[in-house]
Write an enzyme that holds these catalytic residues in place. Structure first.
Site, PDB file in Angstrom:
ATOM      1  N   TYR A  24       1.605  25.694  58.800  1.00 11.83           N
ATOM      2  CA  TYR A  24       1.946  26.069  57.429  1.00 11.83           C
ATOM      3  C   TYR A  24       1.431  25.013  56.463  1.00 11.83           C
ATOM      4  O   TYR A  24       0.878  25.332  55.415  1.00 11.83           O
ATOM      5  CB  TYR A  24       3.462  26.201  57.288  1.00 11.83           C
ATOM      6  CG  TYR A  24       4.007  27.410  58.006  1.00 11.83           C
ATOM      7  CD1 TYR A  24       3.973  28.657  57.398  1.00 11.83           C
ATOM      8  CD2 TYR A  24       4.551  27.301  59.282  1.00 11.83           C
ATOM      9  CE1 TYR A  24       4.479  29.771  58.053  1.00 11.83           C
ATOM     10  CE2 TYR A  24       5.060  28.405  59.932  1.00 11.83           C
ATOM     11  CZ  TYR A  24       5.015  29.645  59.320  1.00 11.83           C
ATOM     12  OH  TYR A  24       5.510  30.730  59.972  1.00 11.83           O
ATOM     13  N   ARG A  38       6.457  25.699  52.386  1.00 14.05           N
ATOM     14  CA  ARG A  38       7.583  26.618  52.308  1.00 14.05           C
ATOM     15  C   ARG A  38       7.142  27.926  51.660  1.00 14.05           C
ATOM     16  O   ARG A  38       7.512  29.012  52.076  1.00 14.05           O
ATOM     17  CB  ARG A  38       8.700  25.982  51.474  1.00 14.05           C
ATOM     18  CG  ARG A  38      10.028  26.487  51.890  1.00 14.05           C
ATOM     19  CD  ARG A  38      11.137  25.738  51.140  1.00 14.05           C
ATOM     20  NE  ARG A  38      12.272  25.613  52.022  1.00 14.05           N
ATOM     21  CZ  ARG A  38      13.363  24.972  51.690  1.00 14.05           C
ATOM     22  NH1 ARG A  38      13.427  24.359  50.539  1.00 14.05           N
ATOM     23  NH2 ARG A  38      14.356  24.926  52.497  1.00 14.05           N
ATOM     24  N   CYS A  55       0.191  36.495  61.846  1.00 19.27           N
ATOM     25  CA  CYS A  55       1.190  35.474  61.546  1.00 19.27           C
ATOM     26  C   CYS A  55       1.584  34.724  62.808  1.00 19.27           C
ATOM     27  O   CYS A  55       2.111  33.634  62.747  1.00 19.27           O
ATOM     28  CB  CYS A  55       2.404  36.111  60.879  1.00 19.27           C
ATOM     29  SG  CYS A  55       2.845  37.683  61.606  1.00 19.27           S
TER      30      CYS A  55
END
Length: 100
Positions: A24, A38, A55
């Site tokens: 991420y 985030r 994902c």
DNA sequence: CACATGACTATCC
DNA sequence: TGGATAGCCATGT
């Protein structure tokens, strides 16, 4: 908003090469916001196209996969990633880099 | 416009 | 080393 941050995230995630995984934080950096990890997770959380957006190739800094919330078959995805060439340290942990 | 929420990361103890 | 807390950002209501 035509090119929202999350849209860039989707593009980046879709551009992840087979047999590889992205964190991420890395995606956030590529999107231009190194601290927006985030927001990246949030963007994927909305996941408008879970079939087109791998994902499952997106993991956190620990290498922990996130598809636990994605398409629903974590074990299936695990095998899928294994077939792609992604090595798993544990059932839910992939090997990002050999940083021993 | 402001508040609340969330699939993260880094720091502290 | 591991759990807990704080910080940051975007989206949705």
């Amino acid at each position: 908003m035509k090119n929202s941050f999350k849209l860039q995230v989707y593009e980046l995630v879709k551009k992840i090469p087979k047999g590889k995984v992205m964190t991420y934080g890395q995606i956030a950096v590529l999107a231009g916001k190194p601290k927006a990890a985030r927001a990246v997770g949030n963007a994927l959380h909305k996941n408008p196209d879970p079939k087109k957006i791998p994902c499952q190739r997106v993991v956190n800094q620990q290498g922990r996969v996130a598809f636990h919330f994605a398409q629903g078959g974590e074990e299936k995805q695990r095998e899928l990633l294994l077939k792609e060439g992604v090595k798993f340290k544990d059932k839910l942990h992939v090997i990002l880099k050999s940083n021993v």
